[in-house]
Design an enzyme around this catalytic site. Structure first.
Site, short mmCIF file in Angstrom:
data_model
loop_
_atom_site.label_atom_id
_atom_site.label_comp_id
_atom_site.label_asym_id
_atom_site.label_seq_id
_atom_site.Cartn_x
_atom_site.Cartn_y
_atom_site.Cartn_z
CG ASP A 80 -0.28 -0.39 2.50
OD1 ASP A 80 0.96 -0.39 2.56
OD2 ASP A 80 -0.99 -0.71 3.47
CG ASN A 151 -8.58 -0.94 11.75
OD1 ASN A 151 -7.64 -1.63 11.38
ND2 ASN A 151 -9.05 0.07 11.05
CG HIS A 153 -5.65 -1.87 8.67
ND1 HIS A 153 -5.78 -0.54 9.00
CD2 HIS A 153 -4.33 -2.14 8.86
CE1 HIS A 153 -4.61 -0.06 9.37
NE2 HIS A 153 -3.72 -1.00 9.29
CD GLU A 158 -8.62 1.35 7.61
OE1 GLU A 158 -8.37 0.40 8.36
OE2 GLU A 158 -8.32 2.53 7.89
C1 GLP Z 1 -0.35 0.22 8.58
C2 GLP Z 1 -0.08 -0.45 7.24
C3 GLP Z 1 -0.22 -1.93 7.36
C4 GLP Z 1 0.50 -2.37 8.60
C5 GLP Z 1 -0.31 -1.91 9.79
C6 GLP Z 1 0.36 -2.17 11.13
O1 GLP Z 1 -1.36 1.14 8.52
N1 GLP Z 1 -0.91 0.02 6.17
O2 GLP Z 1 0.28 -2.57 6.19
O3 GLP Z 1 0.62 -3.75 8.64
O4 GLP Z 1 -0.76 -0.59 9.65
O5 GLP Z 1 1.35 -1.23 11.40
P1 GLP Z 1 2.44 -1.48 12.53
O6 GLP Z 1 3.30 -2.58 12.03
O7 GLP Z 1 3.19 -0.17 12.63
O8 GLP Z 1 1.73 -1.84 13.77
#
Ligand code: GLP
Length: 256
Positions: A80, A151, A153, A158
């Protein structure tokens, strides 16, 4: 019960600590690249951003520096990118990948794909279709690395994302913007939208590893494991994947 919505169980591996988990995944990636190299094939990796894969990337860099692996025949597709977003913005996932991994290994620039966040609005649809086709042109993703949002995702899919969703422009939840604002100077700078691979794009990967650590992930992981497969918890769709595993540290696994 055996209706099609009933969940099969995703295997879970709990490591003593998250460094061990990250090292294990790094080793697995190196082995995959070596096998593919020996067969004269490219390795196609699906990559994630966020705090979760940082240690994994550090381990991969170490293995490259120690001469254990070359990334010359590796192709990557990131999950993404924010929209709108310039590639040189320090909050962008382009910037993250460049600094956390790509600049430190021998991967070819043209083999690294991160969704473009700097396109004019009318070009996004065709670009997303191109991203899907590009993945398919390499025979699909061999191994997809995932983190998980608080959440539920995966990528930026989402709650509300369908199982059939593919690469597209999405709206971000306020909670996601808030959680991710630590990567920006101020929450006002966090975009309201993003381009993300879809749930189906992720499910099409030949193998999926979801990494998670810390107590902030414990509640959502318990929901993923307890829930049926449904849009309100997008990661729960991973129950559909025949080769998906969750690799966790003890705190992330504490409510399982
Ligand atoms: C972000 C990314 C995801 C990621 C997630 C967790 O928003 N878009 O691909 O896996 O949230 O982030 P983190 O690893 O910092 O907890």
């Amino acid at each position: 019960m055996s209706d099609s919505n009933t969940r099969p169980t995703i295997p879970i591996q709990i490591f003593e600590n998250f460094t061990d988990a990250s090292q294990f995944v790094a080793q697995k990636i190196v082995r995959l690249i070596q096998q593919k190299d020996a067969a004269g094939e490219k390795t196609v990796l699906g990559l994630a951003t966020g705090n979760t894969p940082r240690t994994l990337y550090r381990e991969l860099i170490k293995k490259y520096q120690q001469g254990e692996v070359s990334f010359k025949n590796v192709v990557t597709f990131n999950l993404d990118e924010y929209y709108p977003m310039q590639t040189d913005n320090p909050g962008s996932y382009h910037y993250f990948m460049k600094h956390e991994l790509f600049d430190h290994i021998d991967i070819k620039c043209e083999n690294c794909h991160v969704p473009k966040g700097d396109l004019p609005w009318e070009k996004i649809g065709p670009y997303c279709d191109w991203y899907e086709e590009k993945i398919k042109s390499y025979g699909g993703i061999d191994l997809q690395i995932l983190g998980i949002g608080q959440n539920g995702h995966i990528g930026f899919n989402e709650p509300g994302s369908t199982k059939e969703s593919i690469t597209r422009l999405v709206n971000l939840e306020e909670q996601t913007r808030l959680v991710n604002s630590s990567e920006f100077e101020h929450i006002d700078q966090v975009p309201y939208q993003a381009i993300t691979m879809g749930v189906q794009t992720i499910l099409d990967a030949h193998e999926v590893i979801l990494l998670a650590n810390g107590e902030k992930k414990a509640k959502i992981l318990a929901e993923v494991m307890a829930n049926r497969m449904e849009s309100s918890v997008p990661a729960s769709f991973l129950h559909h994947h025949p080769r998906c595993i969750f690799m966790l540290d003890p705190t992330a696994a504490s409510l399982l």
